[in-house]
Design a protein around this motif. Structure first.
Motif, PDB file in Angstrom:
ATOM      1  N   LEU A 192      35.994  44.365  30.636  1.00  0.00           N
ATOM      2  CA  LEU A 192      35.170  42.864  29.565  1.00  0.00           C
ATOM      3  C   LEU A 192      36.569  41.612  29.604  1.00  0.00           C
ATOM      4  CD1 LEU A 192      33.387  44.633  27.294  1.00  0.00           C
ATOM      5  CD2 LEU A 192      32.158  42.771  28.873  1.00  0.00           C
ATOM      6  N   VAL A 193      37.381  42.032  29.426  1.00  0.00           N
ATOM      7  CA  VAL A 193      38.636  41.360  28.662  1.00  0.00           C
ATOM      8  C   VAL A 193      39.107  40.724  30.472  1.00  0.00           C
ATOM      9  CG1 VAL A 193      41.374  41.237  28.144  1.00  0.00           C
ATOM     10  CG2 VAL A 193      40.041  42.079  26.835  1.00  0.00           C
ATOM     11  N   TRP A 194      38.820  41.128  31.457  1.00  0.00           N
ATOM     12  CA  TRP A 194      39.964  40.741  32.784  1.00  0.00           C
ATOM     13  C   TRP A 194      38.687  39.448  33.582  1.00  0.00           C
ATOM     14  CZ3 TRP A 194      37.613  40.683  38.014  1.00  0.00           C
ATOM     15  CH2 TRP A 194      38.836  39.945  38.651  1.00  0.00           C
ATOM     16  N   THR A 195      37.007  39.527  32.998  1.00  0.00           N
ATOM     17  CA  THR A 195      35.835  39.116  33.446  1.00  0.00           C
ATOM     18  C   THR A 195      36.804  37.960  32.724  1.00  0.00           C
ATOM     19  OG1 THR A 195      34.723  40.669  34.238  1.00  0.00           O
ATOM     20  CG2 THR A 195      33.836  38.748  34.040  1.00  0.00           C
ATOM     21  N   LEU A 196      36.690  37.993  31.718  1.00  0.00           N
ATOM     22  CA  LEU A 196      36.715  36.529  30.959  1.00  0.00           C
ATOM     23  C   LEU A 196      37.885  36.178  30.987  1.00  0.00           C
ATOM     24  CD1 LEU A 196      36.029  34.971  28.081  1.00  0.00           C
ATOM     25  CD2 LEU A 196      37.060  36.761  26.839  1.00  0.00           C
ATOM     26  N   LEU A 197      38.763  36.314  30.950  1.00  0.00           N
ATOM     27  CA  LEU A 197      40.080  36.056  31.368  1.00  0.00           C
ATOM     28  C   LEU A 197      40.432  35.123  32.508  1.00  0.00           C
ATOM     29  CD1 LEU A 197      42.649  37.842  30.201  1.00  0.00           C
ATOM     30  CD2 LEU A 197      42.418  35.933  28.819  1.00  0.00           C
ATOM     31  N   VAL A 198      39.505  35.999  33.420  1.00  0.00           N
ATOM     32  CA  VAL A 198      39.582  34.727  35.071  1.00  0.00           C
ATOM     33  C   VAL A 198      38.519  33.924  35.031  1.00  0.00           C
ATOM     34  CG1 VAL A 198      38.177  35.698  37.564  1.00  0.00           C
ATOM     35  CG2 VAL A 198      39.927  37.557  36.150  1.00  0.00           C
ATOM     36  N   ASN A 199      37.792  33.837  33.972  1.00  0.00           N
ATOM     37  CA  ASN A 199      37.061  33.369  34.228  1.00  0.00           C
ATOM     38  C   ASN A 199      37.394  31.938  33.113  1.00  0.00           C
ATOM     39  OD1 ASN A 199      33.888  32.954  35.777  1.00  0.00           O
ATOM     40  ND2 ASN A 199      34.300  35.834  34.175  1.00  0.00           N
TER      41      ASN A 199
END
Length: 269
Positions: A192-199
Motif C-alpha cells: 500500500l505504501v509503496w504503490t501510494l508513494l510511487v503514484n
C-alpha cells in the motif's frame, strides 16, 4: 520496522551508487516510447518500439535488481555486473513476466465473468429495487478489483526470487506466495505504501502524459501547459528514471529483509 528500514536502505544505496540512476534512465526512456508517435508521427514505429521495450524490460530489470542488491549490501557495482546479471537471468525473467501477465489477465477475466453473472442479477433486481441493484453492482466491481490486487500482491516478488535466489520460473511464484503468506501484514503495508508513494511521485508525469493524448487540453487539465511534446518527453524520462531507481531499490531492500527472516528450505537450495 522492516518497511521503514527498506526505504532507508534504498535511499542510502542510491546516494552511494549513482549507477542505479543509469538503469533508471533506461527504464525512463523505455517507458516513454509509447509516446514516440507524437514525435515521429508514425503509430507503426511507436507500436514497434513499445513492443521492443516490453521484450527488453526483463533484461533491464534483472540487471537492476542485482545491482541494487550489491549497492545495498555494500559490494562493488558496475555496468559490467549489470549487463552480466541481466543476460544471465533474461530468459527466466522474460518467461516469468509473460506468466505474470497471464496470471493477472486470467484473474481479471475469471473474476470478471463471475461479476458479470452478478451484474445480470443486479439488472434483474433493478426492476424490484434500484438501490439494491446499484449496491450489488458496486460490490461486484469492488470484489473484482480487490481480487486482482490480492493476486498481484501474492506473486509480486517473482522477479526478485529469480534474480536474488536463483529460482526457476515456477518456483519463483511459489517462493513469492510463501513469503507473502509468512509476512502478510508487513507485505500488505509495504504494498500500500509503496504503490501510494510511487503514484504520488509520478503525478507530474501523469500530467505530462495527459497533455500528449488526443484529448483536448481543456478536457484533461484545467489549463493548457503550452509545452511542446519534445520538452515534455524528457521530463517524463527524468521522473521515471529517478522514481524507478529509488522505488525499485527500496523494493529490493525490502525483499532482502524478508528473506533474511524466511530463508529457503534446505531441500529448495
Amino acid at each position: 520496522m522492516v518497511l521503514v528500514s527498506a526505504f532507508k536502505d534504498g535511499s542510502a544505496a542510491l546516494r552511494a551508487n549513482p549507477i542505479l540512476l543509469v538503469a533508471g534512465l533506461l527504464v525512463g526512456a523505455g517507458g516513454q516510447l509509447q509516446y514516440l508517435d507524437q514525435v515521429v508521427d508514425s503509430p507503426l514505429v511507436s507500436a514497434g518500439a513499445s513492443l521492443g521495450w516490453l521484450i527488453a524490460f526483463p533484461f533491464v530489470l534483472g540487471g537492476f535488481i542485482e545491482t541494487a542488491r550489491a549497492a545495498i549490501e555494500g559490494t562493488d557495482t558496475s555496468i559490467h555486473q549489470f549487463v552480466t546479471t541481466a543476460r544471465t537471468h533474461y530468459v527466466r525473467l522474460l518467461s516469468a513476466t509473460v506468466a505474470f501477465l497471464l496470471i493477472i489477465l486470467g484473474t481479471a477475466v475469471g473474476v470478471g465473468i463471475v461479476g458479470l453473472v452478478f451484474g445480470i442479477g443486479s439488472m434483474a433486481l433493478a426492476a424490484i429495487n434500484e438501490m439494491a441493484a446499484f449496491v450489488g453492482g458496486v460490490v461486484s466491481l469492488v470484489v473484482w478489483l480487490v481480487s486482482l490486487l490480492v493476486v498481484i500482491m501474492f506473486v509480486q516478488f517473482y522477479d526478485a526470487a529469480i534474480v536474488i535466489e536463483e529460482q526457476s520460473v515456477t518456483d519463483s511464484f511459489r517462493r513469492s506466495v510463501a513469503i507473502v503468506r509468512s509476512n502478510l501484514t508487513s507485505v500488505v503495508g509495504f504494498s500500500l505504501v509503496w504503490t501510494l508513494l510511487v503514484n504520488l511521485f509520478l503525478v507530474p508525469e501523469y500530467l505530462v502524459q495527459l497533455t500528449v493524448t488526443d484529448a483536448a487540453p481543456a478536457e484533461v487539465l484545467p489549463v493548457d501547459l503550452g509545452i511542446p511534446t519534445t520538452v515534455l518527453l524528457p521530463i517524463g524520462i527524468g521522473l521515471s528514471a529517478v522514481g524507478f531507481a529509488y522505488f525499485y531499490t527500496v523494493y529490493t531492500a525490502y525483499y532482502l529483509r524478508l528473506i533474511s527472516d524466511a530463508p529457503l528450505p534446505a531441500d529448495a537450495e
